[in-house]
Design an enzyme around this catalytic site. Structure first.
Site, PDB file in Angstrom:
ATOM      1  N   TYR A  12      -2.090  -1.284  10.415  1.00 48.00           N
ATOM      2  CA  TYR A  12      -1.981  -1.379   8.947  1.00 48.00           C
ATOM      3  C   TYR A  12      -0.615  -0.857   8.501  1.00 48.00           C
ATOM      4  CZ  TYR A  12      -3.846  -1.140   4.112  1.00 48.00           C
ATOM      5  OH  TYR A  12      -4.080  -1.314   2.763  1.00 48.00           O
ATOM      6  N   SER A  67       0.864  -1.182   0.000  1.00 50.22           N
ATOM      7  CA  SER A  67       0.000   0.000   0.000  1.00 50.22           C
ATOM      8  C   SER A  67       0.899   1.230   0.000  1.00 50.22           C
ATOM      9  CB  SER A  67      -0.853  -0.005   1.279  1.00 50.22           C
ATOM     10  OG  SER A  67      -1.458   1.253   1.491  1.00 50.22           O
TER      11      SER A  67
END
Ligand SMILES: NC(=O)c1ccc[n+]([C@@H]2O[C@H](COP(=O)([O-])OP(=O)(O)OC[C@H]3O[C@@H](n4cnc5c(N)ncnc54)[C@H](O)[C@@H]3O)[C@@H](O)[C@H]2O)c1
Length: 260
Positions: free
Chosen positions: A155, A142
């Site tokens: 995350y 990401s």
């Protein structure tokens, strides 16, 4: 282009994973679809992809939050079709919350699915790739593997970890015809970001388009949600011979997010 190769894509019944698996099948690879849907549902998706791409496709269930299931996924995929020489670690979950109140069970689940599962599948898949002298690993990280945003402690830890781990495994595999790379998407139009869109939309009386505009204007300069197919296209490229010299990179596909 990928005829004769076999791809295992985790979390590939929807979103980015489904776009990746469709792209790989269109490029001629046989594919193993993975998910947490009941076998009947997963096998339906596999049958559709096999028919569209003229390739073999199978479905394997594994809950990647459970280490023993993640550990056994490559063996299950090998039984279902063949040992994968393309591995795409795509499955991922998100939870947003300030660090002081971040629940430990959410932290553990995100680290398990987004990071530990990729470690376990690479560990299991690399020996057959080494033996063959050809392999491709694409890990879907990401922009949050490269830069930070608030309220995403777990995350961020998982995705930064995935980028670092992938670079290390790329070095360990560089002389064996195996490449290991990350793709780092920005906002992409899939179910995982819907809770964040809903939260923004709530500030605009529930206007979803206004919520999306607000989310994008903060971080993603092209002001466009990425279609999942753009990530699929990049994964196919990284698996091609044209990308044989690319290893250990973390490739942003982010409409300019990380250029700022
Ligand atoms: N959509 C975005 O904006 C965006 C941006 C950057 C990175 N990503 C990453 O892309 C990847 C795919 O996400 P997506 O956007 O397609 O969202 P998604 O929610 O549509 O897909 C996530 C996939 O992971 C699977 N999964 C979740 N928990 C699992 C578990 N316990 N065991 C096995 N599989 C599990 C789901 O079944 C699903 O197929 C994720 O790693 C995500 O972090 C997404």
């Amino acid at each position: 282009m990928l005829k004769g190769h076999t791809a295992l894509v985790t979390g590939s019944t929807q979103g980015i994973g489904l776009a990746v698996v469709r792209g790989l099948a269109q490029a001629g690879a046989d594919v193993i679809i993975h998910g947490i849907e009941p076998p009947g549902q997963g096998e339906g998706i596999a049958a559709e992809i096999a028919a569209q791409g003229g390739v073999k496709a199978a479905y394997v269930y594994a809950d990647l939050a459970r280490a023993e299931e993640a550990e056994g996924l490559v063996a299950a995929a090998t039984r279902a079709l063949r040992a994968p020489d393309i591995l795409v670690n795509n499955a991922g979950i998100q939870y947003t919350c300030p660090v002081e109140s971040f629940p430990l069970d959410r932290w553990n689940a995100i680290i398990a699915v987004n990071l530990t599962a990729a470690f376990l599948t690479m560990k299991a898949a690399l020996p057959a790739m080494r033996q063959q002298g050809w392999g491709r690993v694409v890990n879907i990280a990401s922009v949050h593997g490269l830069v930070a945003s608030v309220n995403k402690a777990a995350y961020l830890a998982a995705k930064h970890g995935l980028v670092g781990m992938s670079k290390g495994v790329a070095l360990e595999s560089a002389r064996q015809g195996i490449t290991v790379n990350c793709i780092c998407p920005g906002w992409t139009d899939t179910p995982i970001i819907q809770p964040q869109i809903d939260a923004r939309a709530a500030h605009f009386g529930g206007d979803r388009q206004a919520g999306i505009r607000d989310l994008l204007s903060e971080k993603q300069p092209n002001l466009t949600l990425l279609p999942p197919e753009r990530i699929g296209d990049a994964a196919v490229f990284l698996c091609s011979d044209a990308a044989a010299g690319i290893t250990g990179v973390a490739l942003p596909i982010d409409g300019g997010w990380t250029a700022q």
